[in-house]
Design a protein around this motif. Structure first.
Motif, mmCIF file in Angstrom:
data_model
loop_
_atom_site.group_PDB
_atom_site.id
_atom_site.type_symbol
_atom_site.label_atom_id
_atom_site.label_comp_id
_atom_site.label_asym_id
_atom_site.label_seq_id
_atom_site.Cartn_x
_atom_site.Cartn_y
_atom_site.Cartn_z
ATOM 1 N N PRO A 197 -30.563 28.587 64.658
ATOM 2 C CA PRO A 197 -32.109 28.822 64.871
ATOM 3 C C PRO A 197 -32.317 30.269 64.309
ATOM 4 C CG PRO A 197 -30.613 28.643 66.435
ATOM 5 C CD PRO A 197 -29.704 28.938 65.281
ATOM 6 N N GLU A 198 -33.499 30.332 64.545
ATOM 7 C CA GLU A 198 -34.567 31.592 64.462
ATOM 8 C C GLU A 198 -36.096 31.426 64.904
ATOM 9 O OE1 GLU A 198 -36.128 31.002 60.101
ATOM 10 O OE2 GLU A 198 -34.560 31.381 59.463
ATOM 11 N N GLY A 199 -36.010 32.074 65.665
ATOM 12 C CA GLY A 199 -37.180 32.858 66.286
ATOM 13 C C GLY A 199 -37.166 32.228 67.327
ATOM 14 N N TRP A 200 -36.554 32.603 68.230
ATOM 15 C CA TRP A 200 -36.141 32.434 69.709
ATOM 16 C C TRP A 200 -37.515 32.955 70.828
ATOM 17 C CZ3 TRP A 200 -32.570 28.966 71.564
ATOM 18 C CH2 TRP A 200 -31.542 29.587 70.808
ATOM 19 N N ARG A 201 -37.730 32.035 71.626
ATOM 20 C CA ARG A 201 -39.005 32.005 71.849
ATOM 21 C C ARG A 201 -38.968 31.164 73.688
ATOM 22 N NH1 ARG A 201 -40.425 28.476 69.309
ATOM 23 N NH2 ARG A 201 -42.365 27.102 70.166
ATOM 24 N N GLY B 76 -35.548 28.072 69.751
ATOM 25 C CA GLY B 76 -35.420 28.265 68.468
ATOM 26 C C GLY B 76 -35.692 27.161 67.244
ATOM 27 N N ARG B 77 -35.828 27.732 66.132
ATOM 28 C CA ARG B 77 -36.133 26.533 65.198
ATOM 29 C C ARG B 77 -35.061 25.959 63.981
ATOM 30 N NH1 ARG B 77 -40.596 30.127 64.449
ATOM 31 N NH2 ARG B 77 -39.589 30.807 62.567
ATOM 32 N N ARG C 291 -27.041 34.249 77.048
ATOM 33 C CA ARG C 291 -27.366 33.160 75.380
ATOM 34 C C ARG C 291 -25.935 33.318 74.297
ATOM 35 N NH1 ARG C 291 -31.903 38.060 75.330
ATOM 36 N NH2 ARG C 291 -33.404 36.687 75.316
ATOM 37 N N GLU D 110 -34.745 29.088 76.485
ATOM 38 C CA GLU D 110 -36.032 30.046 75.306
ATOM 39 C C GLU D 110 -34.990 28.516 73.915
ATOM 40 O OE1 GLU D 110 -34.566 34.976 75.439
ATOM 41 O OE2 GLU D 110 -33.578 33.491 75.039
#
Length: 89
Positions: free
Chosen positions: A30-34, A49-50, A63, A47
């Motif tokens: 995953p990228e860009g956790w929000r 992620g992509r 996490r 959260e």
């Protein structure tokens, strides 16, 4: 699906050794956790992620526990259900 890369492999030069480094396909990481903008200042949130095939979801309080992944269709269905208030409080 689990929150771990698929297709782990080690070098064929490793032979029968078991103490080797393995490599997983990066498209599963995953990228860009929000977190949701509606979470405000709370730190105990979910959260997102992509990943190349959909979304990854983890608990912001833990996490290190990992994450699970969903396909684009599964994530879209979940978001639609949330927006339609299909989850009782």
């Amino acid at each position: 699906m689990t929150g771990h890369p698929k297709d782990w492999r080690k070098s064929p030069c490793s032979g029968a050794n078991t103490g080797c480094v393995e490599v997983g396909r990066a498209e599963y990481l995953p990228e860009g956790w929000r977190k949701s903008s509606r979470s405000g200042q709370q730190s105990s949130c979910v959260e997102v992620g992509r990943v190349s095939f959909g979304a990854a979801v983890r608990d912001s309080k833990d996490r290190a526990a990992g994450y699970f992944t969903t396909t684009h269709a599964q994530w879209s269905a979940f978001i639609s259900a949330v927006k339609d208030n299909r989850f009782p409080a």
